[in-house]
Structure formats: structure tokens, C-alpha cells
Design a protein around this motif. Structure first.
Motif, PDB file in Angstrom:
ATOM      1  N   MET A   1      81.631  10.133  42.193  1.00 45.03           N
ATOM      2  CA  MET A   1      80.707  10.468  43.283  1.00 45.03           C
ATOM      3  C   MET A   1      81.258  11.638  44.100  1.00 45.03           C
ATOM      4  O   MET A   1      82.451  11.745  44.321  1.00 45.03           O
ATOM      5  N   THR A   2      80.357  12.517  44.528  1.00 43.52           N
ATOM      6  CA  THR A   2      80.828  13.677  45.296  1.00 43.52           C
ATOM      7  C   THR A   2      81.301  13.246  46.680  1.00 43.52           C
ATOM      8  O   THR A   2      80.879  12.223  47.208  1.00 43.52           O
ATOM      9  N   GLU A   3      82.163  14.075  47.226  1.00 43.50           N
ATOM     10  CA  GLU A   3      82.701  13.837  48.574  1.00 43.50           C
ATOM     11  C   GLU A   3      81.553  13.837  49.587  1.00 43.50           C
ATOM     12  O   GLU A   3      80.711  14.741  49.559  1.00 43.50           O
ATOM     13  N   PRO A   4      81.495  12.843  50.489  1.00 44.83           N
ATOM     14  CA  PRO A   4      80.439  12.864  51.510  1.00 44.83           C
ATOM     15  C   PRO A   4      80.550  14.120  52.371  1.00 44.83           C
ATOM     16  O   PRO A   4      81.659  14.636  52.586  1.00 44.83           O
ATOM     17  N   ILE A   5      79.434  14.607  52.884  1.00 39.83           N
ATOM     18  CA  ILE A   5      79.491  15.805  53.733  1.00 39.83           C
ATOM     19  C   ILE A   5      80.064  15.462  55.111  1.00 39.83           C
ATOM     20  O   ILE A   5      80.719  16.274  55.752  1.00 39.83           O
ATOM     21  N   LEU A   6      79.846  14.213  55.539  1.00 41.72           N
ATOM     22  CA  LEU A   6      80.446  13.742  56.800  1.00 41.72           C
ATOM     23  C   LEU A   6      81.012  12.348  56.552  1.00 41.72           C
ATOM     24  O   LEU A   6      80.319  11.485  56.015  1.00 41.72           O
ATOM     25  N   ARG A   7      82.262  12.178  56.901  1.00 41.10           N
ATOM     26  CA  ARG A   7      82.869  10.860  56.689  1.00 41.10           C
ATOM     27  C   ARG A   7      83.605  10.419  57.949  1.00 41.10           C
ATOM     28  O   ARG A   7      84.410  11.173  58.510  1.00 41.10           O
ATOM     29  N   LEU A   8      83.294   9.233  58.396  1.00 42.06           N
ATOM     30  CA  LEU A   8      83.979   8.645  59.554  1.00 42.06           C
ATOM     31  C   LEU A   8      84.874   7.543  59.042  1.00 42.06           C
ATOM     32  O   LEU A   8      84.452   6.729  58.221  1.00 42.06           O
ATOM     33  N   GLU A   9      86.095   7.537  59.547  1.00 43.66           N
ATOM     34  CA  GLU A   9      87.056   6.561  59.057  1.00 43.66           C
ATOM     35  C   GLU A   9      87.726   5.897  60.254  1.00 43.66           C
ATOM     36  O   GLU A   9      88.381   6.578  61.045  1.00 43.66           O
ATOM     37  N   ASN A  10      87.414   4.613  60.423  1.00 46.80           N
ATOM     38  CA  ASN A  10      88.142   3.826  61.415  1.00 46.80           C
ATOM     39  C   ASN A  10      87.990   4.367  62.851  1.00 46.80           C
ATOM     40  O   ASN A  10      88.926   4.272  63.646  1.00 46.80           O
ATOM     41  N   LEU A  11      86.847   4.925  63.166  1.00 46.27           N
ATOM     42  CA  LEU A  11      86.670   5.524  64.497  1.00 46.27           C
ATOM     43  C   LEU A  11      86.588   4.451  65.569  1.00 46.27           C
ATOM     44  O   LEU A  11      85.959   3.410  65.392  1.00 46.27           O
ATOM     45  N   ARG A  12      87.198   4.785  66.706  1.00 46.86           N
ATOM     46  CA  ARG A  12      87.253   3.812  67.781  1.00 46.86           C
ATOM     47  C   ARG A  12      87.209   4.535  69.121  1.00 46.86           C
ATOM     48  O   ARG A  12      87.754   5.630  69.275  1.00 46.86           O
ATOM     49  N   LYS A  13      86.495   3.939  70.084  1.00 51.66           N
ATOM     50  CA  LYS A  13      86.450   4.498  71.431  1.00 51.66           C
ATOM     51  C   LYS A  13      86.366   3.364  72.461  1.00 51.66           C
ATOM     52  O   LYS A  13      85.530   2.469  72.343  1.00 51.66           O
ATOM     53  N   GLY A  66      84.727  17.908  53.800  1.00 52.14           N
ATOM     54  CA  GLY A  66      86.069  17.821  53.225  1.00 52.14           C
ATOM     55  C   GLY A  66      87.198  18.232  54.149  1.00 52.14           C
ATOM     56  O   GLY A  66      88.372  18.098  53.797  1.00 52.14           O
ATOM     57  N   GLU A  67      86.868  18.762  55.335  1.00 56.23           N
ATOM     58  CA  GLU A  67      87.904  19.187  56.287  1.00 56.23           C
ATOM     59  C   GLU A  67      88.063  18.131  57.384  1.00 56.23           C
ATOM     60  O   GLU A  67      87.068  17.596  57.871  1.00 56.23           O
ATOM     61  N   ASP A  68      89.288  17.889  57.778  1.00 56.99           N
ATOM     62  CA  ASP A  68      89.551  16.959  58.868  1.00 56.99           C
ATOM     63  C   ASP A  68      89.278  17.662  60.198  1.00 56.99           C
ATOM     64  O   ASP A  68      89.999  18.584  60.580  1.00 56.99           O
ATOM     65  N   VAL A  69      88.202  17.244  60.883  1.00 55.40           N
ATOM     66  CA  VAL A  69      87.857  17.875  62.163  1.00 55.40           C
ATOM     67  C   VAL A  69      88.096  16.917  63.337  1.00 55.40           C
ATOM     68  O   VAL A  69      87.572  17.124  64.429  1.00 55.40           O
ATOM     69  N   SER A  70      88.899  15.882  63.090  1.00 50.46           N
ATOM     70  CA  SER A  70      89.108  14.835  64.107  1.00 50.46           C
ATOM     71  C   SER A  70      89.525  15.408  65.450  1.00 50.46           C
ATOM     72  O   SER A  70      89.165  14.881  66.500  1.00 50.46           O
ATOM     73  N   HIS A  71      90.292  16.485  65.415  1.00 49.76           N
ATOM     74  CA  HIS A  71      90.784  17.052  66.676  1.00 49.76           C
ATOM     75  C   HIS A  71      90.179  18.423  66.964  1.00 49.76           C
ATOM     76  O   HIS A  71      90.615  19.112  67.884  1.00 49.76           O
ATOM     77  N   ALA A  72      89.196  18.810  66.174  1.00 51.20           N
ATOM     78  CA  ALA A  72      88.587  20.138  66.363  1.00 51.20           C
ATOM     79  C   ALA A  72      87.673  20.119  67.584  1.00 51.20           C
ATOM     80  O   ALA A  72      86.969  19.140  67.813  1.00 51.20           O
ATOM     81  N   PRO A  73      87.674  21.209  68.364  1.00 51.27           N
ATOM     82  CA  PRO A  73      86.752  21.275  69.501  1.00 51.27           C
ATOM     83  C   PRO A  73      85.300  21.372  69.013  1.00 51.27           C
ATOM     84  O   PRO A  73      85.050  21.696  67.853  1.00 51.27           O
ATOM     85  N   MET A  74      84.398  21.113  69.942  1.00 51.02           N
ATOM     86  CA  MET A  74      82.981  21.057  69.606  1.00 51.02           C
ATOM     87  C   MET A  74      82.494  22.334  68.908  1.00 51.02           C
ATOM     88  O   MET A  74      81.790  22.269  67.913  1.00 51.02           O
ATOM     89  N   HIS A  75      82.861  23.499  69.463  1.00 50.55           N
ATOM     90  CA  HIS A  75      82.342  24.757  68.899  1.00 50.55           C
ATOM     91  C   HIS A  75      82.818  24.964  67.472  1.00 50.55           C
ATOM     92  O   HIS A  75      82.127  25.558  66.641  1.00 50.55           O
ATOM     93  N   GLU A  76      83.999  24.439  67.167  1.00 47.26           N
ATOM     94  CA  GLU A  76      84.527  24.560  65.807  1.00 47.26           C
ATOM     95  C   GLU A  76      83.692  23.686  64.846  1.00 47.26           C
ATOM     96  O   GLU A  76      83.415  24.070  63.710  1.00 47.26           O
ATOM     97  N   ARG A  77      83.294  22.510  65.324  1.00 51.22           N
ATOM     98  CA  ARG A  77      82.456  21.635  64.485  1.00 51.22           C
ATOM     99  C   ARG A  77      81.090  22.280  64.272  1.00 51.22           C
ATOM    100  O   ARG A  77      80.509  22.169  63.196  1.00 51.22           O
ATOM    101  N   VAL A  78      80.570  22.950  65.317  1.00 51.72           N
ATOM    102  CA  VAL A  78      79.293  23.659  65.176  1.00 51.72           C
ATOM    103  C   VAL A  78      79.453  24.775  64.139  1.00 51.72           C
ATOM    104  O   VAL A  78      78.607  24.958  63.264  1.00 51.72           O
ATOM    105  N   ARG A  79      80.557  25.506  64.233  1.00 45.61           N
ATOM    106  CA  ARG A  79      80.795  26.600  63.289  1.00 45.61           C
ATOM    107  C   ARG A  79      80.854  26.083  61.844  1.00 45.61           C
ATOM    108  O   ARG A  79      80.458  26.758  60.908  1.00 45.61           O
ATOM    109  N   ARG A  80      81.310  24.854  61.696  1.00 46.23           N
ATOM    110  CA  ARG A  80      81.396  24.263  60.358  1.00 46.23           C
ATOM    111  C   ARG A  80      80.103  23.568  59.928  1.00 46.23           C
ATOM    112  O   ARG A  80      80.080  22.831  58.948  1.00 46.23           O
ATOM    113  N   GLY A  81      79.053  23.724  60.745  1.00 43.86           N
ATOM    114  CA  GLY A  81      77.739  23.284  60.269  1.00 43.86           C
ATOM    115  C   GLY A  81      77.155  22.052  60.919  1.00 43.86           C
ATOM    116  O   GLY A  81      76.158  21.505  60.442  1.00 43.86           O
TER     117      GLY A  81
END
Ligand SMILES: Nc1ncnc2c1ncn2[C@@H]1O[C@H](COP(=O)(O)OP(=O)(O)OP(=O)(O)O)[C@@H](O)[C@H]1O
Ligand SMILES: [Mg+2]
Length: 250
Positions: A1-13, A66-81
Motif C-alpha cells: 500500500m502506498t504511503e498515506p499523504i497525511l499520517r498522524l501517530e499517537n497525537l496527544r494534546k 512522507g515528511e515529518d512536519v511534527s515541529h514545522a511551523p504553520m506556513h511550512e505545512r501550507v507550503r507543503r500542501g
């Protein structure tokens, strides 16, 4: 199976002692419309804030294409789509629909030129902005101030603003909230068109819309994902029925 475009792993808040999202795992596959449903206060908006980067997660990881954006700022996530809309309507009422979208196009282009006053540069913004308005069926209303639009039109306009960043993944927080029947049918029609060419994570309380649009549905209750599956599987899940859907899903 192809890599998911968005993957959340063990997220907690947590907010203080309140655990709002609790070890959330989710895989969004390219091209699917994936709905997240759950009762008021379940943590759905918080989860969207974590994905978009508006809120920092206490733990867990977020992978975008496929990129770990866990610590990326918002604008960086926007830039990545990644793009999102908000549960509460958030357009600039004094600006026309076209100007609202053009400002978002300008933000995407990262240019420093002034928005008003230069005809050819304005055209560079207005042309793609108008294309976004066309996608949501608002082209004929391009010059109407956003503040004078109906609630349903404002929700469509928010979708157009989100499209201005040319997202691959669109996060939508209750796009049907507060819309009447006819307006909601228009938003659903827009979402059906959009889902043909992008991946969508949809938070929505309107179950008719969810079951009409979603390829898969996940159910969040008190911060925990209690089920993920096809609309039919989720509808038939006894834990989901007890926790959320009740008899109306019968
Ligand atoms: N900034 C905050 N500080 C403290 N508590 C918060 C904050 N934001 C949300 N909460 C709490 O977190 C819980 C989850 O809220 P959230 O808005 O994520 O739920 P939701 O599933 O989107 O609900 P709704 O369906 O009503 O939009 C609620 O108990 C809410 O009161
Ligand atoms: Mg919410």
C-alpha cells in the motif's frame, strides 16, 4: 500500500488536566475524503489545529507526504500542501470576494508587492483568485463585499480562500455549520467536485452530508478515535452507535 499523504501517530494534546486528544492515529490516503465525526467537545477542532500547526501537540508525530512536519511551523505545512478552513466564519467583510481570495493568493506567492495600485500585478492575483471563486460557484459574486454575502456564500468563499494556496490536502472544520438546506446542498456539491482532485479531511456534524461524501469515516469521542471504516462499517458499529450516532443512524 502506498504511503498515506497525511499520517498522524499517537497525537496527544492536554489543556491543563483535560486530555483533549489522546493517542490519535489516523492515515489519510491520497484522493480520499475522510470524515471525522464525534460529539461536541470531542476534540475535533483541537485535532485540526494540531494538524495545521496552530496548536503544538504535547506528543506524537505528523507526517505530510512522507515528511515529518511534527515541529514545522504553520506556513511550512501550507507550503507543503496543507490548507484549512475554520469552524467560525473568517472572511474580511469589507473586502470583495475577489479581494479576499486575491489576498490569499498573494500570501501564497510570498510576494511583497502592494495589493492595490498596480494594474498588471493586480491581474496576476485576480486571475487565479477568480479561478478559485469559479471552483466554488461564486464567480458571479466576485465583486460583492464579503460582509454582504449570505452565510452559505461566506462558507463557499472560505473554501475558495483555502484553494488559493493550491493545497493537496484540505482540512475543513464544519463547512456546513449554520447553513440552510439549499446552501448546504451547494456546499456539498462543491465538496463533491473538489474531492475528485484533492485529499480532504472533513469535520462535520451533518450526517447526511458525511455519509453522502465520505470514502471513510473516523469517530472521535473524548479525544479517542474509537472507530475508522467505510460509512457503512461505521454506521453499523455498535460502540459508535452507543457513543454518538444513536438511533437516528438506523
Ligand atoms: N484553548 C483551550 N483551552 C482549554 N480548553 C480548551 C481549549 N480549546 C478547546 N478546549 C476544550 O477541549 C475540548 C475539545 O474542544 P474542541 O473544540 O476540540 O471540540 P470539538 O470536537 O471541535 O467540538 P464541537 O463539535 O463543539 O466543535 C472541549 O472540552 C473544550 O472546552
Ligand atoms: Mg469544533
Amino acid at each position: 500500500m502506498t504511503e498515506p499523504i497525511l499520517r498522524l501517530e499517537n497525537l496527544r494534546k492536554n489543556f491543563g488536566a483535560l486530555v483533549v486528544t489522546d493517542h490519535v492515529d489516523l492515515a489519510l490516503h491520497s484522493g480520499e475524503l475522510h470524515a471525522v465525526i464525534g460529539p461536541n467537545g470531542a476534540g475535533k477542532t483541537t485535532l485540526l489545529h494540531q494538524i495545521s500547526g496552530l496548536l503544538r501537540s504535547d506528543s506524537g508525530r505528523i507526517w505530510l507526504a512522507g515528511e515529518d512536519v511534527s515541529h514545522a511551523p504553520m506556513h511550512e505545512r501550507v507550503r507543503r500542501g496543507l490548507a484549512r478552513t475554520f469552524q467560525i466564519t473568517s472572511v474580511l467583510p469589507g473586502f470583495s470576494a475577489l479581494e479576499n481570495v486575491a489576498l490569499a493568493v498573494q500570501a501564497r506567492s510570498g510576494s511583497s508587492f502592494r495589493f492595490f495600485g498596480n494594474a498588471s500585478r493586480e491581474e496576476e492575483l485576480n486571475h487565479p483568485a477568480l479561478a478559485c471563486l469559479e471552483e466554488v460557484g461564486l464567480a458571479a459574486r466576485a465583486h460583492v463585499p464579503a460582509g454582504l454575502m449570505s452565510h452559505g456564500e461566506k462558507r463557499q468563499l472560505e473554501l475558495a480562500i483555502a484553494l488559493a494556496t493550491k493545497p493537496g490536502v484540505l482540512l475543513l472544520d464544519e463547512p456546513l455549520a449554520g447553513t440552510g438546506r439549499e446552501e448546504s446542498e451547494q456546499v456539498v456539491a462543491t465538496l463533491r467536485r473538489l474531492k475528485a482532485r484533492m485529499t480532504i479531511l472533513l469535520i462535520e456534524h451533518d450526517m447526511d452530508a458525511v455519509f453522502a461524501l465520505a470514502d471513510r469515516v473516523s469517530v472521535l469521542v473524548y479525544g479517542r478515535m474509537i472507530a475508522t471504516g467505510s460509512p457503512e462499517q461505521v454506521r453499523a458499529n455498535s460502540e459508535v452507535r452507543a457513543a454518538y450516532l444513536g438511533e437516528e443512524a438506523a
